[in-house]
Design a protein around this motif. Sequence first.
Motif, PDB file in Angstrom:
ATOM      1  N   ILE A   1      32.798  42.556  57.086  1.00 35.13           N
ATOM      2  CA  ILE A   1      33.439  41.427  56.413  1.00 35.13           C
ATOM      3  C   ILE A   1      34.809  41.246  57.054  1.00 35.13           C
ATOM      4  CG2 ILE A   1      34.280  40.541  54.210  1.00 35.13           C
ATOM      5  CD1 ILE A   1      32.182  42.427  52.867  1.00 35.13           C
ATOM      6  N   ARG A   2      34.964  40.188  57.825  1.00 35.05           N
ATOM      7  CA  ARG A   2      36.165  40.039  58.631  1.00 35.05           C
ATOM      8  C   ARG A   2      37.314  39.402  57.844  1.00 35.05           C
ATOM      9  NH1 ARG A   2      36.080  41.891  64.028  1.00 35.05           N
ATOM     10  NH2 ARG A   2      38.259  41.383  63.645  1.00 35.05           N
ATOM     11  N   GLU A   3      38.413  39.135  58.571  1.00 29.50           N
ATOM     12  CA  GLU A   3      39.672  38.749  57.948  1.00 29.50           C
ATOM     13  C   GLU A   3      39.560  37.459  57.139  1.00 29.50           C
ATOM     14  OE1 GLU A   3      40.400  40.863  61.866  1.00 29.50           O
ATOM     15  OE2 GLU A   3      39.083  39.267  61.132  1.00 29.50           O
ATOM     16  N   PHE A   4      40.263  37.433  55.998  1.00 33.19           N
ATOM     17  CA  PHE A   4      40.455  36.242  55.166  1.00 33.19           C
ATOM     18  C   PHE A   4      39.163  35.708  54.547  1.00 33.19           C
ATOM     19  CE2 PHE A   4      43.993  36.313  58.191  1.00 33.19           C
ATOM     20  CZ  PHE A   4      45.075  36.257  57.331  1.00 33.19           C
ATOM     21  N   CYS A   5      38.126  36.521  54.464  1.00 29.12           N
ATOM     22  CA  CYS A   5      36.931  36.095  53.746  1.00 29.12           C
ATOM     23  C   CYS A   5      37.220  36.027  52.247  1.00 29.12           C
ATOM     24  CB  CYS A   5      35.774  37.054  54.002  1.00 29.12           C
ATOM     25  SG  CYS A   5      35.032  36.881  55.630  1.00 29.12           S
ATOM     26  N   THR A   6      36.545  35.098  51.555  1.00 22.13           N
ATOM     27  CA  THR A   6      36.693  34.961  50.111  1.00 22.13           C
ATOM     28  C   THR A   6      35.311  34.888  49.487  1.00 22.13           C
ATOM     29  OG1 THR A   6      36.914  32.549  50.372  1.00 22.13           O
ATOM     30  CG2 THR A   6      38.943  33.826  50.232  1.00 22.13           C
ATOM     31  N   PHE A   7      34.984  35.881  48.665  1.00 24.16           N
ATOM     32  CA  PHE A   7      33.708  35.929  47.958  1.00 24.16           C
ATOM     33  C   PHE A   7      34.016  35.937  46.463  1.00 24.16           C
ATOM     34  CE2 PHE A   7      31.861  38.938  51.474  1.00 24.16           C
ATOM     35  CZ  PHE A   7      32.063  37.957  52.437  1.00 24.16           C
ATOM     36  N   ASN A   8      33.428  35.026  45.695  1.00 22.67           N
ATOM     37  CA  ASN A   8      33.700  34.906  44.264  1.00 22.67           C
ATOM     38  C   ASN A   8      32.565  35.483  43.422  1.00 22.67           C
ATOM     39  OD1 ASN A   8      35.172  31.594  44.678  1.00 22.67           O
ATOM     40  ND2 ASN A   8      36.085  33.609  44.952  1.00 22.67           N
ATOM     41  N   THR A   9      32.879  35.792  42.170  1.00 22.23           N
ATOM     42  CA  THR A   9      31.857  36.227  41.229  1.00 22.23           C
ATOM     43  C   THR A   9      31.021  35.029  40.767  1.00 22.23           C
ATOM     44  OG1 THR A   9      33.382  35.999  39.361  1.00 22.23           O
ATOM     45  CG2 THR A   9      33.254  38.165  40.420  1.00 22.23           C
ATOM     46  N   GLY A  10      29.984  35.300  39.970  1.00 23.41           N
ATOM     47  CA  GLY A  10      29.065  34.265  39.522  1.00 23.41           C
ATOM     48  C   GLY A  10      29.560  33.501  38.309  1.00 23.41           C
ATOM     49  N   THR A  11      28.670  32.694  37.743  1.00 22.77           N
ATOM     50  CA  THR A  11      28.954  31.948  36.525  1.00 22.77           C
ATOM     51  C   THR A  11      27.790  32.121  35.558  1.00 22.77           C
ATOM     52  OG1 THR A  11      27.917  29.887  37.267  1.00 22.77           O
ATOM     53  CG2 THR A  11      30.259  30.197  37.804  1.00 22.77           C
ATOM     54  N   VAL A  12      28.071  31.943  34.278  1.00 16.58           N
ATOM     55  CA  VAL A  12      27.000  32.073  33.278  1.00 16.58           C
ATOM     56  C   VAL A  12      26.055  30.883  33.315  1.00 16.58           C
ATOM     57  CG1 VAL A  12      28.338  33.574  31.760  1.00 16.58           C
ATOM     58  CG2 VAL A  12      28.475  31.086  31.472  1.00 16.58           C
ATOM     59  N   GLN A  13      26.438  29.795  33.955  1.00 13.20           N
ATOM     60  CA  GLN A  13      25.530  28.659  34.091  1.00 13.20           C
ATOM     61  C   GLN A  13      24.362  28.971  35.035  1.00 13.20           C
ATOM     62  OE1 GLN A  13      28.960  28.213  34.193  1.00 13.20           O
ATOM     63  NE2 GLN A  13      28.997  27.408  32.093  1.00 13.20           N
ATOM     64  N   ASP A  14      24.523  30.010  35.848  1.00 12.08           N
ATOM     65  CA  ASP A  14      23.456  30.441  36.747  1.00 12.08           C
ATOM     66  C   ASP A  14      23.107  31.883  36.384  1.00 12.08           C
ATOM     67  OD1 ASP A  14      21.737  30.938  38.920  1.00 12.08           O
ATOM     68  OD2 ASP A  14      22.920  29.756  40.306  1.00 12.08           O
ATOM     69  N   ARG A  15      22.972  32.747  37.355  1.00 10.93           N
ATOM     70  CA  ARG A  15      22.535  34.115  37.112  1.00 10.93           C
ATOM     71  C   ARG A  15      23.686  35.070  36.818  1.00 10.93           C
ATOM     72  NH1 ARG A  15      22.628  36.536  42.275  1.00 10.93           N
ATOM     73  NH2 ARG A  15      20.893  37.911  41.792  1.00 10.93           N
ATOM     74  N   GLY A  16      24.926  34.552  36.848  1.00 10.58           N
ATOM     75  CA  GLY A  16      26.083  35.389  36.544  1.00 10.58           C
ATOM     76  C   GLY A  16      26.437  36.373  37.623  1.00 10.58           C
ATOM     77  N   GLU A  17      25.871  36.210  38.799  1.00 12.93           N
ATOM     78  CA  GLU A  17      26.110  37.189  39.869  1.00 12.93           C
ATOM     79  C   GLU A  17      26.049  36.513  41.232  1.00 12.93           C
ATOM     80  OE1 GLU A  17      24.264  41.165  39.624  1.00 12.93           O
ATOM     81  OE2 GLU A  17      23.385  40.699  41.581  1.00 12.93           O
ATOM     82  N   THR A  18      27.008  36.830  42.071  1.00 13.55           N
ATOM     83  CA  THR A  18      26.952  36.500  43.491  1.00 13.55           C
ATOM     84  C   THR A  18      26.459  37.747  44.207  1.00 13.55           C
ATOM     85  OG1 THR A  18      28.802  34.959  43.251  1.00 13.55           O
ATOM     86  CG2 THR A  18      28.283  35.731  45.480  1.00 13.55           C
ATOM     87  N   THR A  19      25.452  37.605  45.057  1.00 13.63           N
ATOM     88  CA  THR A  19      24.806  38.765  45.671  1.00 13.63           C
ATOM     89  C   THR A  19      24.796  38.624  47.186  1.00 13.63           C
ATOM     90  OG1 THR A  19      23.339  38.925  43.751  1.00 13.63           O
ATOM     91  CG2 THR A  19      22.731  40.180  45.707  1.00 13.63           C
ATOM     92  N   ILE A  20      25.246  39.672  47.855  1.00 15.31           N
ATOM     93  CA  ILE A  20      25.215  39.737  49.319  1.00 15.31           C
ATOM     94  C   ILE A  20      24.472  41.017  49.678  1.00 15.31           C
ATOM     95  CG2 ILE A  20      26.621  39.915  51.412  1.00 15.31           C
ATOM     96  CD1 ILE A  20      28.812  38.415  49.706  1.00 15.31           C
ATOM     97  N   GLY A  21      23.485  40.913  50.546  1.00 19.46           N
ATOM     98  CA  GLY A  21      22.641  42.054  50.866  1.00 19.46           C
ATOM     99  C   GLY A  21      23.292  43.045  51.801  1.00 19.46           C
ATOM    100  N   SER A  22      22.543  43.519  52.768  1.00 20.60           N
ATOM    101  CA  SER A  22      23.002  44.574  53.668  1.00 20.60           C
ATOM    102  C   SER A  22      22.894  44.136  55.123  1.00 20.60           C
ATOM    103  CB  SER A  22      22.163  45.837  53.457  1.00 20.60           C
ATOM    104  OG  SER A  22      22.290  46.327  52.139  1.00 20.60           O
TER     105      SER A  22
END
Length: 265
Positions: free
Chosen positions: A91-112
């Motif tokens: 995961i390189r510089e200045f990446c932004t990953f957010n959490t989920g919302t209850v309107q969907d599955r409530g989870e942001t998922t990134i594999g391997s």
Amino acid sequence: MGASSLIHPTAVIDPAAQLDSSVSVGPYAVIGPKVRIGANTSVGAHCVIEGDTTLGRDNQVFQFASLGAQPQDKKYAGEPTRLVIGDRNTIREFCTFNTGTVQDRGETTIGSDNWIMAYVHIAHDCIVGNNTILANNATLAGHVHVDDWVILGGLTGVHQFTHIGAHAMAGFASHISQDVPPFMMVDGNPLAVRGFNAEGLRRRGFSAVRVAAVKQMHKLLYRQGLTLDAATAAIAGLKSDMPEALQDIERMQAFLAASTRGIAR
């Protein structure tokens, strides 16, 4: 080497955070109370990891990344949601990953085993599979699904709720607002399908028969002037002629059946 020697003294780590003893944390990083980080993961200088965020083992997070911040969704009202990241990701510089919302599955998922370059944004409720490459400034809006082995060129923007199928590839600065079927190569604004990812498939060990099946599916979808329904029916007919490619044909069938935004054509 003791665990304390892997944590820079200027890092701010909440006592409730759960870090394996082999995790290294660089200067001025900030790690919140609901964060869990697995073995041999490194966190660079000035990173912020917050929210209910889990990172697996052997990840390398470069400096200035922001992981687990609240979703950029005006409906978000502080509900408990998550970010889950697998193993061996870069995961390189200045990446932004957010959490989920209850309107969907409530989870942001990134594999391997993903290679995620600088300034990539992965918004709320996205699902990113394994072995993907997201080049600099690729941006995923909310609820995007990116399947295994996808490659997104730099400055590519992906519209919310869009699905990109396995082994697909998007060129530089593509504007993706419709679903991209597995194996296809796309680029441009407006988006166009340019062919199928033959070289990528060969590098991943696809046999000549499997590549030929993908070529035929591309031809049916994009080169014979068929309606989508007619092309889908013709793709189903390939299963008896190309049993070695059954899994690939069924992958395409499932993708087309599940598409909600329409496919790029």
